[in-house]
Design a protein around this motif. Sequence first.
Motif, PDB file in Angstrom:
ATOM      1  N   ARG A 238       4.107  18.276  -9.348  1.00 48.21           N
ATOM      2  CA  ARG A 238       3.832  18.667  -7.963  1.00 48.21           C
ATOM      3  C   ARG A 238       4.834  19.737  -7.578  1.00 48.21           C
ATOM      4  NH1 ARG A 238       0.726  15.871  -4.192  1.00 48.21           N
ATOM      5  NH2 ARG A 238       1.183  16.231  -1.977  1.00 48.21           N
ATOM      6  N   LYS A 239       4.350  20.815  -7.005  1.00 52.20           N
ATOM      7  CA  LYS A 239       5.240  21.947  -6.742  1.00 52.20           C
ATOM      8  C   LYS A 239       5.203  22.424  -5.291  1.00 52.20           C
ATOM      9  CE  LYS A 239       5.224  23.806 -11.464  1.00 52.20           C
ATOM     10  NZ  LYS A 239       4.652  22.605 -12.088  1.00 52.20           N
ATOM     11  N   VAL A 240       4.232  21.959  -4.519  1.00 50.30           N
ATOM     12  CA  VAL A 240       4.076  22.429  -3.139  1.00 50.30           C
ATOM     13  C   VAL A 240       4.135  21.227  -2.195  1.00 50.30           C
ATOM     14  CG1 VAL A 240       2.572  23.612  -1.495  1.00 50.30           C
ATOM     15  CG2 VAL A 240       2.650  24.364  -3.884  1.00 50.30           C
ATOM     16  N   GLU A 241       4.962  21.330  -1.161  1.00 48.23           N
ATOM     17  CA  GLU A 241       5.055  20.267  -0.164  1.00 48.23           C
ATOM     18  C   GLU A 241       3.821  20.288   0.739  1.00 48.23           C
ATOM     19  OE1 GLU A 241       8.703  20.722   1.943  1.00 48.23           O
ATOM     20  OE2 GLU A 241       9.960  20.114   0.242  1.00 48.23           O
ATOM     21  N   GLU A 242       3.222  19.114   0.921  1.00 51.78           N
ATOM     22  CA  GLU A 242       2.000  19.013   1.719  1.00 51.78           C
ATOM     23  C   GLU A 242       2.106  18.031   2.876  1.00 51.78           C
ATOM     24  OE1 GLU A 242      -1.267  18.100  -0.827  1.00 51.78           O
ATOM     25  OE2 GLU A 242      -1.080  19.946  -2.016  1.00 51.78           O
ATOM     26  N   ASP A 243       3.143  17.180   2.879  1.00 52.14           N
ATOM     27  CA  ASP A 243       3.210  16.150   3.905  1.00 52.14           C
ATOM     28  C   ASP A 243       4.655  15.697   4.109  1.00 52.14           C
ATOM     29  OD1 ASP A 243       3.731  14.483   1.690  1.00 52.14           O
ATOM     30  OD2 ASP A 243       1.612  14.028   1.453  1.00 52.14           O
ATOM     31  N   ILE A 244       4.828  14.722   4.991  1.00 54.98           N
ATOM     32  CA  ILE A 244       6.171  14.225   5.311  1.00 54.98           C
ATOM     33  C   ILE A 244       6.832  13.591   4.096  1.00 54.98           C
ATOM     34  CG2 ILE A 244       7.397  12.433   6.640  1.00 54.98           C
ATOM     35  CD1 ILE A 244       5.475  13.034   8.968  1.00 54.98           C
ATOM     36  N   LEU A 245       6.079  12.886   3.276  1.00 55.21           N
ATOM     37  CA  LEU A 245       6.659  12.260   2.089  1.00 55.21           C
ATOM     38  C   LEU A 245       7.260  13.298   1.164  1.00 55.21           C
ATOM     39  CD1 LEU A 245       7.278   9.884   0.267  1.00 55.21           C
ATOM     40  CD2 LEU A 245       4.897   9.939  -0.539  1.00 55.21           C
ATOM     41  N   ASP A 246       6.554  14.391   0.941  1.00 54.56           N
ATOM     42  CA  ASP A 246       7.101  15.473   0.107  1.00 54.56           C
ATOM     43  C   ASP A 246       8.419  15.989   0.677  1.00 54.56           C
ATOM     44  OD1 ASP A 246       5.074  15.480  -1.792  1.00 54.56           O
ATOM     45  OD2 ASP A 246       3.856  16.938  -0.697  1.00 54.56           O
ATOM     46  N   VAL A 247       8.455  16.161   1.981  1.00 60.41           N
ATOM     47  CA  VAL A 247       9.667  16.671   2.626  1.00 60.41           C
ATOM     48  C   VAL A 247      10.830  15.707   2.420  1.00 60.41           C
ATOM     49  CG1 VAL A 247      10.730  17.242   4.852  1.00 60.41           C
ATOM     50  CG2 VAL A 247       8.421  18.054   4.323  1.00 60.41           C
ATOM     51  N   LEU A 248      10.603  14.420   2.631  1.00 57.55           N
ATOM     52  CA  LEU A 248      11.667  13.432   2.465  1.00 57.55           C
ATOM     53  C   LEU A 248      12.184  13.401   1.033  1.00 57.55           C
ATOM     54  CD1 LEU A 248      10.242  10.444   4.574  1.00 57.55           C
ATOM     55  CD2 LEU A 248      12.068  12.031   5.228  1.00 57.55           C
ATOM     56  N   ILE A 249      11.294  13.499   0.079  1.00 53.49           N
ATOM     57  CA  ILE A 249      11.685  13.458  -1.335  1.00 53.49           C
ATOM     58  C   ILE A 249      12.552  14.657  -1.698  1.00 53.49           C
ATOM     59  CG2 ILE A 249      10.805  13.655  -3.705  1.00 53.49           C
ATOM     60  CD1 ILE A 249       8.377  11.981  -2.768  1.00 53.49           C
TER      61      ILE A 249
ATOM     62  N   TYR B 128       0.824  -1.209   0.000  1.00 52.55           N
ATOM     63  CA  TYR B 128       0.000   0.000   0.000  1.00 52.55           C
ATOM     64  C   TYR B 128       0.860   1.262   0.000  1.00 52.55           C
ATOM     65  CZ  TYR B 128      -3.861  -3.135   1.099  1.00 52.55           C
ATOM     66  OH  TYR B 128      -4.789  -4.150   1.057  1.00 52.55           O
ATOM     67  N   GLN B 129       1.993   1.203   0.685  1.00 50.54           N
ATOM     68  CA  GLN B 129       2.825   2.409   0.828  1.00 50.54           C
ATOM     69  C   GLN B 129       3.706   2.669  -0.391  1.00 50.54           C
ATOM     70  OE1 GLN B 129       3.278   2.035   5.709  1.00 50.54           O
ATOM     71  NE2 GLN B 129       5.094   2.021   4.447  1.00 50.54           N
ATOM     72  N   ASP B 130       4.353   1.639  -0.903  1.00 57.33           N
ATOM     73  CA  ASP B 130       5.343   1.841  -1.964  1.00 57.33           C
ATOM     74  C   ASP B 130       4.773   2.472  -3.231  1.00 57.33           C
ATOM     75  OD1 ASP B 130       7.176   0.887  -0.217  1.00 57.33           O
ATOM     76  OD2 ASP B 130       7.647  -0.961  -1.297  1.00 57.33           O
ATOM     77  N   PRO B 131       3.584   2.051  -3.700  1.00 57.57           N
ATOM     78  CA  PRO B 131       3.038   2.728  -4.882  1.00 57.57           C
ATOM     79  C   PRO B 131       2.820   4.223  -4.670  1.00 57.57           C
ATOM     80  CG  PRO B 131       1.913   0.643  -4.528  1.00 57.57           C
ATOM     81  CD  PRO B 131       2.761   0.877  -3.323  1.00 57.57           C
ATOM     82  N   GLU B 132       2.415   4.599  -3.445  1.00 61.19           N
ATOM     83  CA  GLU B 132       2.242   6.026  -3.134  1.00 61.19           C
ATOM     84  C   GLU B 132       3.583   6.751  -3.216  1.00 61.19           C
ATOM     85  OE1 GLU B 132      -0.593   7.615  -2.393  1.00 61.19           O
ATOM     86  OE2 GLU B 132      -1.893   5.834  -2.403  1.00 61.19           O
ATOM     87  N   ILE B 133       4.623   6.117  -2.717  1.00 67.75           N
ATOM     88  CA  ILE B 133       5.954   6.739  -2.718  1.00 67.75           C
ATOM     89  C   ILE B 133       6.481   6.885  -4.139  1.00 67.75           C
ATOM     90  CG2 ILE B 133       8.349   6.448  -1.959  1.00 67.75           C
ATOM     91  CD1 ILE B 133       7.170   4.896   0.486  1.00 67.75           C
ATOM     92  N   ILE B 134       6.410   5.815  -4.908  1.00 66.06           N
ATOM     93  CA  ILE B 134       6.937   5.847  -6.285  1.00 66.06           C
ATOM     94  C   ILE B 134       6.167   6.850  -7.136  1.00 66.06           C
ATOM     95  CG2 ILE B 134       7.215   4.454  -8.380  1.00 66.06           C
ATOM     96  CD1 ILE B 134       7.629   2.031  -6.451  1.00 66.06           C
ATOM     97  N   LYS B 135       4.858   6.860  -6.984  1.00 64.81           N
ATOM     98  CA  LYS B 135       4.039   7.818  -7.735  1.00 64.81           C
ATOM     99  C   LYS B 135       4.416   9.249  -7.383  1.00 64.81           C
ATOM    100  CE  LYS B 135      -0.788   9.278  -8.291  1.00 64.81           C
ATOM    101  NZ  LYS B 135      -2.198   9.011  -7.843  1.00 64.81           N
ATOM    102  N   ARG B 136       4.629   9.522  -6.109  1.00 72.59           N
ATOM    103  CA  ARG B 136       4.941  10.888  -5.666  1.00 72.59           C
ATOM    104  C   ARG B 136       6.323  11.316  -6.166  1.00 72.59           C
ATOM    105  NH1 ARG B 136       3.292  13.525  -0.948  1.00 72.59           N
ATOM    106  NH2 ARG B 136       1.492  12.106  -0.970  1.00 72.59           N
TER     107      ARG B 136
END
Length: 519
Positions: free
Chosen positions: A276-287, A259-267
């Motif tokens: 995507r241009k604006v950080e909205e969550d922890i995943l955005d920050v890590l990327i 469930y998690q990995d597809p969300e990460i790869i897509k992001r």
Amino acid sequence: MDESFFLLVLCFLAVIICKLLTRKKTKAHPLPPGPLGYPLLGCLPQMLKNKPTFRWIHKLMQDLNTEIACIRLGSIHVIAVTSPELAREFLKKQDSIFASRPDCMSGKLTSNGYLTAALSPIGDQWKKMRRVLASEVLSMNMHRWLYEKRCEEADHLIRYIYNQIKNPRKNGVVNVRIAAQHYCGNVIRRLVFNKRFFGKGMEDGGPGMEEEEHVAGLFTILSYLYGFSVADYAPWLEIFDFDGYKKFLKNAIENVTKYQDPEIIKRVEMWRKGERKVEEDILDVLINLKDSNFNPLLTIQEIRAQIVEIMIATVDNPSNAIEWAMAELLSTPDILEKAQKELDDVVGRNRLVEESDISSLNFVKACAREAFRLHPIAPFNVPHVSTKDTIVGGYFIPKGSHVLLSRPGLGRNPRVWDDPTSYNPERHIVNASSEVMLVDNDLNMLSFSTGRRGCAGVLLGSTMTTILLARLLQGFTWTELKGQKIDLTESHGDLFMAKPLIAHAAPRLNPHVYMKLLE
């Protein structure tokens, strides 16, 4: 033939020399008391025979009348501790020596080869990931930035339970374990992925099949991680997987990451393509973290592994503590009444309790802290590994030892706590002016660890725990099901309640508070 015999003699001499050296070192300072084991295997046969292992270890310590014990599993000296004084010696005074983690099957699998902060042995990777968590993911600034998402999930909790009250089929009967676990799951999914559900969820706001499988996978990982697998202490036996731990752990990790990995790869792809241009969550920050050369600081593999670790570190402690707290409160109506009176005095019944109220809710926090003390989520903390030989409490602790602080052993130690098996939140209120904290840096109990390997998420964990309990107590009047008494029996195989807490809920706030959530 001569060469083989020569090698055999050399090996025999090496063993004798090692034993003599060890005997010389330990002559003045013996190992902590413990059972004698077999050559090579140590006490692995006894461990396999006496499940669950944590109860066997605690029974050994009780029989030996000791607050520190040494059980050799394979070639590893496992040091179990129930003394707060010795715990402080390990995690505070000699913290630098005990700041590493085991190199073992379950830790390696869960961290995807030691890519994460909490499970990696001491070294550059641990320093890198610890710095990322402390400065980027779990900092005070990030905590403030994610405030609205936590509020939305606290509101959703109330909405979900209110729907159980209004549903004629449920008639206010609530499974508190499900409500607590999925509140925690919803919060961390919102903070990391900016979504409550991986699927559609249920019409009443409850978890769907995807979320149930995700949370079940997280708890399964937790039950097998450092769960006394044979392969954790005898790596040469890992291939046989005698106890099945490796198989169970791999399946659980797969149920989480699918469930998690597809969300990460897509992001990652969205950021790469500029969609995507604006950080909205922890995943955005890590990327978007960059190193000194403005290259990505973290690989996709590191992000994937760290998010698994963030997930398992978030769902367990608050949900278990609050299920136990609610059960204890329902069994002691006078304490329940006092907690709800505090909420009425501080917040009232015309609005929902918020994070800004937490500092004024000392008795509510004491109720949560007492649940952490009496009913910890796990029998031991994550193991600490000694990086060199040392002496603690007059005992010799060899390099490579696994130090396990006993959560129930510390929290229920009769030398430290009066009437230790009774639920009494008042014991945590020193005076009217001192604020109750959920963490105990003196290690008289172990809610969140301390030292170099201390929990980086104390603020988030404390906030989630307090808001979860406060919302449940303020939002609803709770009673036992008709004809049923609350069963406070502890599960034999772990420290959960043997049966999930199921209770009846009724609204206790002014109706407009609930109506606003349903708009």
